[in-house]
Structure formats: C-alpha cells, structure tokens
Design an enzyme around this catalytic site. Sequence first.
Site, PDB file in Angstrom:
ATOM      1  N   ARG A   1      -9.912   0.310   7.755  1.00 53.64           N
ATOM      2  CA  ARG A   1      -9.587  -0.949   8.344  1.00 53.64           C
ATOM      3  C   ARG A   1     -10.735  -1.778   8.847  1.00 53.64           C
ATOM      4  O   ARG A   1     -10.616  -2.859   9.401  1.00 53.64           O
ATOM      5  CB  ARG A   1      -8.479  -0.885   9.157  1.00 53.64           C
ATOM      6  CG  ARG A   1      -7.083  -0.996   8.679  1.00 53.64           C
ATOM      7  CD  ARG A   1      -6.143  -0.639   9.632  1.00 53.64           C
ATOM      8  NE  ARG A   1      -4.940  -1.529   9.437  1.00 53.64           N
ATOM      9  CZ  ARG A   1      -4.084  -0.820   8.820  1.00 53.64           C
ATOM     10  NH1 ARG A   1      -3.878   0.272   8.570  1.00 53.64           N
ATOM     11  NH2 ARG A   1      -2.808  -1.530   8.790  1.00 53.64           N
TER      12      ARG A   1
ATOM     13  N   LYS B   1       0.786  -1.072   0.179  1.00 54.62           N
ATOM     14  CA  LYS B   1       0.006  -0.078   0.106  1.00 54.62           C
ATOM     15  C   LYS B   1       0.995   1.205   0.005  1.00 54.62           C
ATOM     16  O   LYS B   1       0.673   2.139  -0.826  1.00 54.62           O
ATOM     17  CB  LYS B   1      -1.152   0.270   1.248  1.00 54.62           C
ATOM     18  CG  LYS B   1      -1.922  -1.119   1.349  1.00 54.62           C
ATOM     19  CD  LYS B   1      -2.821  -1.022   2.596  1.00 54.62           C
ATOM     20  CE  LYS B   1      -2.002  -1.431   3.986  1.00 54.62           C
ATOM     21  NZ  LYS B   1      -1.304  -2.610   4.235  1.00 54.62           N
TER      22      LYS B   1
ATOM     23  N   ARG C   1      11.330  -6.027   5.027  1.00 51.20           N
ATOM     24  CA  ARG C   1      11.256  -4.398   4.804  1.00 51.20           C
ATOM     25  C   ARG C   1      12.321  -3.720   5.922  1.00 51.20           C
ATOM     26  O   ARG C   1      12.803  -4.000   6.902  1.00 51.20           O
ATOM     27  CB  ARG C   1      10.160  -4.111   5.241  1.00 51.20           C
ATOM     28  CG  ARG C   1       9.610  -2.725   5.366  1.00 51.20           C
ATOM     29  CD  ARG C   1       8.289  -2.343   5.323  1.00 51.20           C
ATOM     30  NE  ARG C   1       7.651  -2.734   6.629  1.00 51.20           N
ATOM     31  CZ  ARG C   1       6.301  -2.724   6.754  1.00 51.20           C
ATOM     32  NH1 ARG C   1       5.601  -1.934   5.392  1.00 51.20           N
ATOM     33  NH2 ARG C   1       5.525  -3.165   7.568  1.00 51.20           N
TER      34      ARG C   1
ATOM     35  N   ARG D   1      -1.047  -9.202  13.216  1.00 54.22           N
ATOM     36  CA  ARG D   1      -1.478  -8.301  12.156  1.00 54.22           C
ATOM     37  C   ARG D   1      -2.276  -9.049  11.035  1.00 54.22           C
ATOM     38  O   ARG D   1      -3.278  -8.544  10.674  1.00 54.22           O
ATOM     39  CB  ARG D   1      -0.177  -7.595  11.565  1.00 54.22           C
ATOM     40  CG  ARG D   1       0.143  -6.554  12.560  1.00 54.22           C
ATOM     41  CD  ARG D   1       1.590  -6.001  12.268  1.00 54.22           C
ATOM     42  NE  ARG D   1       1.619  -5.286  10.697  1.00 54.22           N
ATOM     43  CZ  ARG D   1       2.735  -5.147  10.198  1.00 54.22           C
ATOM     44  NH1 ARG D   1       4.093  -5.699  10.357  1.00 54.22           N
ATOM     45  NH2 ARG D   1       2.707  -4.306   9.120  1.00 54.22           N
TER      46      ARG D   1
ATOM     47  N   ARG E   1      11.110  -2.017  11.355  1.00 53.66           N
ATOM     48  CA  ARG E   1       9.821  -1.663  12.039  1.00 53.66           C
ATOM     49  C   ARG E   1       9.620  -2.401  13.231  1.00 53.66           C
ATOM     50  O   ARG E   1       9.639  -3.619  13.058  1.00 53.66           O
ATOM     51  CB  ARG E   1       8.497  -1.552  11.240  1.00 53.66           C
ATOM     52  CG  ARG E   1       8.449  -0.159  10.928  1.00 53.66           C
ATOM     53  CD  ARG E   1       7.117   0.015   9.951  1.00 53.66           C
ATOM     54  NE  ARG E   1       5.735  -0.853  10.086  1.00 53.66           N
ATOM     55  CZ  ARG E   1       4.751  -0.860   9.340  1.00 53.66           C
ATOM     56  NH1 ARG E   1       4.662   0.132   8.248  1.00 53.66           N
ATOM     57  NH2 ARG E   1       3.672  -1.196   9.641  1.00 53.66           N
TER      58      ARG E   1
HETATM   59  P1  AP5 Z   1       4.708  -1.590   1.918  1.00 57.12           P
HETATM   60  O1  AP5 Z   1       4.530  -0.859   0.820  1.00 57.12           O
HETATM   61  O2  AP5 Z   1       5.513  -0.979   3.130  1.00 57.12           O
HETATM   62  O3  AP5 Z   1       3.430  -2.437   2.364  1.00 57.12           O
HETATM   63  P2  AP5 Z   1       2.269  -1.857   3.087  1.00 57.12           P
HETATM   64  O4  AP5 Z   1       0.939  -2.589   2.608  1.00 57.12           O
HETATM   65  O5  AP5 Z   1       2.305  -0.347   3.126  1.00 57.12           O
HETATM   66  O6  AP5 Z   1       2.507  -2.544   4.473  1.00 57.12           O
HETATM   67  P3  AP5 Z   1       2.383  -2.078   6.066  1.00 57.12           P
HETATM   68  O7  AP5 Z   1       2.980  -3.082   6.952  1.00 57.12           O
HETATM   69  O8  AP5 Z   1       2.756  -0.689   6.169  1.00 57.12           O
HETATM   70  O9  AP5 Z   1       0.828  -2.363   6.297  1.00 57.12           O
HETATM   71  P4  AP5 Z   1       0.027  -2.247   7.485  1.00 57.12           P
HETATM   72  O10 AP5 Z   1      -1.173  -2.284   6.976  1.00 57.12           O
HETATM   73  O11 AP5 Z   1       0.247  -3.463   8.443  1.00 57.12           O
HETATM   74  O12 AP5 Z   1       0.690  -1.092   8.288  1.00 57.12           O
HETATM   75  P5  AP5 Z   1       0.311   0.377   8.433  1.00 57.12           P
HETATM   76  O13 AP5 Z   1       1.526   1.402   8.571  1.00 57.12           O
HETATM   77  O14 AP5 Z   1      -1.101   0.911   7.899  1.00 57.12           O
HETATM   78  O15 AP5 Z   1       5.658  -2.995   1.530  1.00 57.12           O
HETATM   79  C1  AP5 Z   1       6.030  -3.848   2.463  1.00 57.12           C
HETATM   80  C2  AP5 Z   1       7.585  -4.313   1.947  1.00 57.12           C
HETATM   81  O16 AP5 Z   1       7.370  -4.791   0.675  1.00 57.12           O
HETATM   82  C3  AP5 Z   1       8.604  -3.222   1.682  1.00 57.12           C
HETATM   83  O17 AP5 Z   1       9.811  -3.632   1.992  1.00 57.12           O
HETATM   84  C4  AP5 Z   1       8.417  -2.739   0.226  1.00 57.12           C
HETATM   85  O18 AP5 Z   1       9.563  -2.416  -0.395  1.00 57.12           O
HETATM   86  C5  AP5 Z   1       8.035  -4.509  -0.467  1.00 57.12           C
HETATM   87  N1  AP5 Z   1       7.250  -4.543  -1.230  1.00 57.12           N
HETATM   88  C6  AP5 Z   1       6.004  -3.560  -1.681  1.00 57.12           C
HETATM   89  N2  AP5 Z   1       5.410  -4.027  -2.873  1.00 57.12           N
HETATM   90  C7  AP5 Z   1       6.099  -5.256  -3.215  1.00 57.12           C
HETATM   91  C8  AP5 Z   1       5.962  -5.963  -4.507  1.00 57.12           C
HETATM   92  N3  AP5 Z   1       4.760  -5.700  -5.156  1.00 57.12           N
HETATM   93  N4  AP5 Z   1       7.017  -6.860  -4.919  1.00 57.12           N
HETATM   94  C9  AP5 Z   1       8.084  -6.997  -3.888  1.00 57.12           C
HETATM   95  N5  AP5 Z   1       8.175  -6.220  -2.837  1.00 57.12           N
HETATM   96  C10 AP5 Z   1       7.219  -5.343  -2.529  1.00 57.12           C
HETATM   97  O19 AP5 Z   1      -0.407   0.544  10.026  1.00 57.12           O
HETATM   98  C11 AP5 Z   1       0.559  -0.050  11.223  1.00 57.12           C
HETATM   99  C12 AP5 Z   1      -0.244  -0.222  12.424  1.00 57.12           C
HETATM  100  O20 AP5 Z   1      -1.189   1.078  12.733  1.00 57.12           O
HETATM  101  C13 AP5 Z   1      -1.448  -1.141  12.194  1.00 57.12           C
HETATM  102  O21 AP5 Z   1      -1.039  -2.464  12.845  1.00 57.12           O
HETATM  103  C14 AP5 Z   1      -2.456  -0.668  13.477  1.00 57.12           C
HETATM  104  O22 AP5 Z   1      -1.723  -0.850  14.497  1.00 57.12           O
HETATM  105  C15 AP5 Z   1      -2.248   0.795  13.222  1.00 57.12           C
HETATM  106  N6  AP5 Z   1      -3.238   1.609  12.438  1.00 57.12           N
HETATM  107  C16 AP5 Z   1      -2.949   2.170  11.128  1.00 57.12           C
HETATM  108  N7  AP5 Z   1      -4.075   2.411  10.678  1.00 57.12           N
HETATM  109  C17 AP5 Z   1      -5.091   1.807  11.240  1.00 57.12           C
HETATM  110  C18 AP5 Z   1      -6.412   2.074  11.261  1.00 57.12           C
HETATM  111  N8  AP5 Z   1      -7.081   2.762  10.201  1.00 57.12           N
HETATM  112  N9  AP5 Z   1      -7.290   1.641  12.358  1.00 57.12           N
HETATM  113  C19 AP5 Z   1      -6.771   1.150  13.310  1.00 57.12           C
HETATM  114  N10 AP5 Z   1      -5.457   0.787  13.581  1.00 57.12           N
HETATM  115  C20 AP5 Z   1      -4.717   1.546  12.621  1.00 57.12           C
END
Ligand code: AP5
Length: 225
Positions: free
Chosen positions: A95, A20, A134, A178, A167
């Site tokens: 979410r 994402k 990552r 997660r 992270r």
């Molecule tokens: P990356 O692009 O970082 O993936 P992502 O989908 O953004 O993953 P996140 O881990 O950030 O998502 P998440 O939903 O768990 O965390 P968030 O920060 O939103 O890519 C991942 C890796 O793969 C990278 O190394 C990248 O280089 C590589 N990659 C990407 N695409 C690729 C591809 N096509 N091929 C190969 N490699 C690739 O949330 C964190 C925490 O915050 C949550 O757990 C929760 O506690 C809280 N939170 C956030 N939003 C909310 C909400 N709305 N409600 C409640 N809690 C929330």
Amino acid sequence: MAEHPKRKGIIIFGPPGAGKGTHASRLVEKLELAYIATGDILREAVAKGTPLGVEAAGYMNRGELVPDEVMIPIVEERLAQVNDKKGFLLDGFPRTVRQAAMLDDAARRNAIEIDKAIYLKTSKDAIVQRLSGRRICPGCGATYHVANIPPKVEGVCDKCGTPLVQREDDREAAIATRLAEYDKQTAEVIRYYREKGILAEVNGDLPVEASHPIIVKIISEGGRL
Ligand code: AP5
C-alpha cells in the site's frame, strides 16, 4: 541440470471497496496459491486481542494505514511460509512504495517472481455505494453487499448461517479517511508497477460477473491457472 520454475506472486490492489477481497476469494478457489490478505490478518489479530491487534485497531478504525514498520515483518513472515504452494496472491499489500520495495526484496530471497499487479480502477461513487452497503460474516469472513451481492436470506451468511455485521471502518468518517490515505500513499504504487511493466488495469466499476473473467484471463495468459 534443469532449473526449477520460479514460484509466482500476483498482487491485487486498488482503492477501498474496489472488490479486491471479492475477486481474491474467487481466485483462491481456483488457483494453487497461498492467499495473503493483510486486512484479514489484522482484523483477526484485533478480534483475538493480540499485541498486533491492539496496536492496529486504532489505525484501522480511523481508516489510517498501519505503519510500514508493523506491516512489513508480518508479510515477510507469511512469504517465507508459502513453500508448499506455487506462489501467492496478495490482497491489500503493498500500500506504499516502501512496502512495494520490501516485497521485491523478499520475493527475490524466496525465489518468487512478482508476475502481475492487477489494479482495480474504481470510481469514488462506486466505492462509497459499496462500502456503505457491505456486510461481512464474523464467522467465516464471507463478504456480501445489501444490494449488489445479497445473501440468500437477508442478514445471514449463506456459507455458515452466522448473522452478518457492518465493518467498523465502513462508517462515513472512516471511509473519507481511507480514501484520503489511498490518494496520499497508495496511488503511487500504480506508477511503481507500471514502470516495472507488470501493471494490468481492470475496470473495477464493472459488475463482478463482468470483471472476474477479465482478471482470470490476465492471470491465465501466463499459464498460471
Ligand atoms: P470488497 O471485495 O470487500 O472490496 P475490497 O477492495 O476488498 O475493500 P476493502 O474495504 O476490504 O479494502 P481496504 O483496502 O479498505 O481494506 P483492507 O481490509 O485491505 O468489496 C466491497 C463491497 O462491494 C462488498 O460489499 C462487495 O460485495 C461489493 N462489491 C465488490 N465488487 C463489486 C462489484 N464489482 N460490483 C458491485 N459490488 C461489488 O484493510 C483494512 C485496513 O487495514 C486499512 O484501512 C488499514 O488500516 C489496514 N491495512 C491493511 N493492509 C495494510 C497495509 N498493507 N499497510 C498498512 N495498513 C494496512
């Protein structure tokens, strides 16, 4: 009198590690949209030690969702601030179905049309491989992967030269939580947007170079680029 075109809202969602943030950061370089990434907002609050950060840190480190009561006002406030842009790109929100319903209400109040919900459908194998490899830049927030998207110099950010870190929630136990939270709470959001007729499913297992043009095409179909 001619009506002003409604501003657009695009959502990018999917399981942890689906890509994402990777796609969203490339899109915001091209689009005239405000970028709202709830994970980034929370991580910044944790780093600064604000009351929000103190409240959110425990949930995040365990891999649990931060409660809706905390998240919803944060996003409402950001949506009210997107006036000078054509609209917004949301990453990591909604979410839960409750968050999705709130988003619809807030969008109506702010004359924004939620236009597309891009769902990155990604396999568990890809997710685990990506999250464990990552690395992020604590200086500018750029994201890398040790094997898939490595920096030019190992362990150092291409953009600002800061040493890269892992992270806190990319440890094995937090990854498992997660994924379980996603299945329990976020998977329902797919159905919510499918029923609204705005879901666009993209194969998140593809390399970024293959999936990104597909996403750009989906968004540009409505003349949004
Ligand atoms: P990356 O692009 O970082 O993936 P992502 O989908 O953004 O993953 P996140 O881990 O950030 O998502 P998440 O939903 O768990 O965390 P968030 O920060 O939103 O890519 C991942 C890796 O793969 C990278 O190394 C990248 O280089 C590589 N990659 C990407 N695409 C690729 C591809 N096509 N091929 C190969 N490699 C690739 O949330 C964190 C925490 O915050 C949550 O757990 C929760 O506690 C809280 N939170 C956030 N939003 C909310 C909400 N709305 N409600 C409640 N809690 C929330």
